[in-house]
Design a protein around this motif. Structure first.
Motif, PDB file in Angstrom:
ATOM      1  N   LEU A  15       0.835  -1.209   0.000  1.00 21.00           N
ATOM      2  CA  LEU A  15       0.000   0.000   0.000  1.00 21.00           C
ATOM      3  C   LEU A  15       0.868   1.257   0.000  1.00 21.00           C
ATOM      4  CD1 LEU A  15      -2.774  -1.132   2.537  1.00 21.00           C
ATOM      5  CD2 LEU A  15      -2.919  -1.093   0.036  1.00 21.00           C
ATOM      6  N   GLU A  16       1.955   1.212   0.772  1.00 19.62           N
ATOM      7  CA  GLU A  16       2.851   2.380   0.845  1.00 19.62           C
ATOM      8  C   GLU A  16       3.565   2.602  -0.487  1.00 19.62           C
ATOM      9  OE1 GLU A  16       3.759   2.395   5.618  1.00 19.62           O
ATOM     10  OE2 GLU A  16       5.384   1.852   4.239  1.00 19.62           O
ATOM     11  N   LYS A  17       4.022   1.509  -1.070  1.00 18.44           N
ATOM     12  CA  LYS A  17       4.766   1.622  -2.339  1.00 18.44           C
ATOM     13  C   LYS A  17       3.938   2.345  -3.398  1.00 18.44           C
ATOM     14  CE  LYS A  17       6.843  -1.152  -5.961  1.00 18.44           C
ATOM     15  NZ  LYS A  17       7.208  -2.485  -6.413  1.00 18.44           N
ATOM     16  N   SER A  21      -4.778   4.842  -1.196  1.00 18.12           N
ATOM     17  CA  SER A  21      -5.677   5.251  -0.102  1.00 18.12           C
ATOM     18  C   SER A  21      -7.016   4.531  -0.277  1.00 18.12           C
ATOM     19  CB  SER A  21      -5.882   6.761  -0.141  1.00 18.12           C
ATOM     20  OG  SER A  21      -6.286   7.122  -1.440  1.00 18.12           O
ATOM     21  N   PHE A  22      -7.557   4.008   0.803  1.00 17.05           N
ATOM     22  CA  PHE A  22      -8.794   3.223   0.733  1.00 17.05           C
ATOM     23  C   PHE A  22      -9.987   4.107   0.378  1.00 17.05           C
ATOM     24  CE2 PHE A  22      -6.068   0.841   3.642  1.00 17.05           C
ATOM     25  CZ  PHE A  22      -6.147  -0.417   3.076  1.00 17.05           C
ATOM     26  N   LYS A  23     -10.874   3.564  -0.463  1.00 16.88           N
ATOM     27  CA  LYS A  23     -12.130   4.277  -0.751  1.00 16.88           C
ATOM     28  C   LYS A  23     -13.250   3.554  -0.021  1.00 16.88           C
ATOM     29  CE  LYS A  23     -11.394   6.587  -5.118  1.00 16.88           C
ATOM     30  NZ  LYS A  23     -11.368   6.386  -6.553  1.00 16.88           N
ATOM     31  N   LYS A  24     -13.787   4.247   0.964  1.00 19.15           N
ATOM     32  CA  LYS A  24     -14.848   3.651   1.769  1.00 19.15           C
ATOM     33  C   LYS A  24     -16.066   3.312   0.905  1.00 19.15           C
ATOM     34  CE  LYS A  24     -16.788   4.208   6.287  1.00 19.15           C
ATOM     35  NZ  LYS A  24     -17.184   4.999   7.377  1.00 19.15           N
ATOM     36  N   ARG A  25     -16.355   4.203  -0.059  1.00 17.52           N
ATOM     37  CA  ARG A  25     -17.560   3.990  -0.858  1.00 17.52           C
ATOM     38  C   ARG A  25     -17.446   2.773  -1.772  1.00 17.52           C
ATOM     39  NH1 ARG A  25     -17.011   5.563  -6.072  1.00 17.52           N
ATOM     40  NH2 ARG A  25     -15.186   6.842  -6.460  1.00 17.52           N
ATOM     41  N   GLY A  58      -9.043  -6.556  -4.745  1.00 23.17           N
ATOM     42  CA  GLY A  58      -8.243  -5.649  -3.901  1.00 23.17           C
ATOM     43  C   GLY A  58      -6.794  -5.684  -4.342  1.00 23.17           C
ATOM     44  N   ILE A  59      -5.869  -6.065  -3.411  1.00 23.16           N
ATOM     45  CA  ILE A  59      -4.460  -6.184  -3.816  1.00 23.16           C
ATOM     46  C   ILE A  59      -4.096  -7.658  -4.049  1.00 23.16           C
ATOM     47  CG2 ILE A  59      -3.728  -4.029  -2.721  1.00 23.16           C
ATOM     48  CD1 ILE A  59      -2.516  -5.774  -0.436  1.00 23.16           C
ATOM     49  N   GLY A  60      -5.110  -8.531  -4.068  1.00 22.45           N
ATOM     50  CA  GLY A  60      -4.857  -9.911  -4.483  1.00 22.45           C
ATOM     51  C   GLY A  60      -4.733 -10.930  -3.360  1.00 22.45           C
ATOM     52  N   ALA A  61      -5.119 -10.538  -2.138  1.00 12.84           N
ATOM     53  CA  ALA A  61      -4.936 -11.429  -0.988  1.00 12.84           C
ATOM     54  C   ALA A  61      -5.650 -12.776  -1.170  1.00 12.84           C
ATOM     55  CB  ALA A  61      -5.457 -10.729   0.278  1.00 12.84           C
ATOM     56  N   LEU A  62      -6.933 -12.710  -1.532  1.00  9.03           N
ATOM     57  CA  LEU A  62      -7.708 -13.943  -1.728  1.00  9.03           C
ATOM     58  C   LEU A  62      -7.397 -14.561  -3.094  1.00  9.03           C
ATOM     59  CD1 LEU A  62     -10.001 -15.930  -0.955  1.00  9.03           C
ATOM     60  CD2 LEU A  62     -11.651 -14.195  -1.692  1.00  9.03           C
ATOM     61  N   THR A  63      -7.197 -13.706  -4.079  1.00  9.23           N
ATOM     62  CA  THR A  63      -6.879 -14.170  -5.444  1.00  9.23           C
ATOM     63  C   THR A  63      -5.685 -15.116  -5.421  1.00  9.23           C
ATOM     64  OG1 THR A  63      -7.255 -11.823  -5.903  1.00  9.23           O
ATOM     65  CG2 THR A  63      -6.795 -13.245  -7.795  1.00  9.23           C
ATOM     66  N   GLU A  64      -4.677 -14.734  -4.634  1.00 10.39           N
ATOM     67  CA  GLU A  64      -3.463 -15.557  -4.559  1.00 10.39           C
ATOM     68  C   GLU A  64      -3.781 -16.965  -4.037  1.00 10.39           C
ATOM     69  OE1 GLU A  64      -0.601 -14.501  -1.323  1.00 10.39           O
ATOM     70  OE2 GLU A  64       0.891 -14.802  -2.889  1.00 10.39           O
ATOM     71  N   GLN A  65      -4.583 -17.025  -2.993  1.00 11.96           N
ATOM     72  CA  GLN A  65      -4.917 -18.342  -2.405  1.00 11.96           C
ATOM     73  C   GLN A  65      -5.768 -19.149  -3.382  1.00 11.96           C
ATOM     74  OE1 GLN A  65      -3.272 -19.094   0.264  1.00 11.96           O
ATOM     75  NE2 GLN A  65      -2.546 -16.986   0.482  1.00 11.96           N
TER      76      GLN A  65
END
Ligand code: SAM
Length: 292
Positions: A15-17, A21-25, A58-65
């Motif tokens: 996220l830092e790289k 920034s998260f979009k709540k909506r 998102g950033i692929g957390a579930l996609t990877e699994q």
């Protein structure tokens, strides 16, 4: 190879790289716990020959699994800013395709026929954006897609309503709409601490197993759902009062409504929440002739 995406440290670095920034909506609450993700994927009962459709990688957390445990993953992501991130995080996997599209506008049937040609077993697995949970699930079920089922994370309160049985306060037209197509079960309760940012509501994972045939045979599905919605319009009212006040010309047709209830063996003084889905099926077939 790098550690799994879904660890607090790796997620923070990604996220830092990218200065993300998260979009709540857009319901962006990312999972940072590999153990939870593994358990979600377990509930999907995938084999190396299965296909998986994900909504909101998102950033692929579930996609990877999913990529590790299936033959192919196709994921729909609405937020363009995530595309370059996914390109990097999922670069070790050659069985993932990201589609930049709003799932509610996507032609999912077409995507399935294009992307999963030789795959017979197909599951939807997702950590859903909470602002559109119900429309997404209903779209996937009513589009009659060739999927075995859905395993998804959503607000616990919605999971409770989806899986509710007659006679409970959570049981309503949403329970019926989803249980008509699937066997619904809550399989996990998930703490807020496994997300960044943490959501305001409690979460749960439900498993929806598609039925070979809908639970009840009805003359007209749309009319059946109209009847169930009308029956719960005011939960404290009796079924006959709700139907009379909600259906078009209901007041004028009160005698017909009472007749349909009698033919279905349903006491007009009962409340909607006490009726089984089978009873709603029978009732809608009896009412059909009077209203269609
Ligand atoms: N799968 C990731 C995870 O578990 O960490 C992210 C899940 S997050 C709860 C929801 C994701 O859905 C976000 O990436 C968001 O951008 C995406 N999203 C929101 N609305 C969407 C829509 N209508 N169609 C496709 N993706 C959507």
């Amino acid at each position: 190879m790098d550690k799994d995406i879904a660890t607090p440290v790796r997620t923070k670095r990604i996220l830092e790289k990218y200065g993300f920034s998260f979009k709540k909506r857009l319901g962006q609450n990312f999972l940072i716990d590999t153990n939870i993700l593994t358990r979600i994927v377990d509930h999907a009962e995938l084999s190396g020959q299965s296909g998986a459709i994900e909504i909101g990688p998102g950033i692929g957390a579930l996609t990877e699994q999913l990529a590790k445990r299936s033959k192919k993953v196709v994921a729909f992501e609405i937020d363009q800013r995530l595309l370059p991130i996914l390109e990097e995080t999922l670069s070790p996997y050659d069985n993932v395709k990201i589609i930049h599209e709003d799932i509610l506008k996507a032609d999912v049937a077409q995507v399935i026929s294009d992307e999963f040609q030789r795959i017979e077993d197909l599951m939807v697995v997702a950590n859903l954006p909470y602002y559109v949970t119900t429309p997404i699930i209903l779209k996937l079920l009513t589009d009659t897609l060739p999927i075995r089922g859905i395993v998804c994370m959503l607000q616990k309160e919605v999971a409770d309503r989806i899986a509710a049985r007659p006679g409970t306060k959570e049981y309503g037209s949403l329970s019926i709409a989803i249980q008509y197509y699937t066997e619904a079960e809550t399989v996990m309760i998930v703490p807020k601490t496994v997300f960044v940012p943490q959501p305001n509501v409690d979460s749960a994972v439900i498993r929806l197993k598609r039925r070979e045939q809908p639970l009840v045979e009805v003359i007209d599905e749309e009319f059946f759902f109209t009847i169930t919605r009308a029956s719960f319009a005011q939960r404290r009212k009796t079924i006959s009062n709700n139907l009379t006040s909600q259906l078009p010309d209901g007041k004028a047709k009160k005698a017909s409504i009472l007749q349909a209830l009698e033919r279905s063996g349903i006491d007009p003084a009962r409340r909607g929440e006490t009726l089984s889905i089978e009873e709603f099926g029978k009732l809608s077939s009896e009412l059909y002739g009077f209203f269609k």
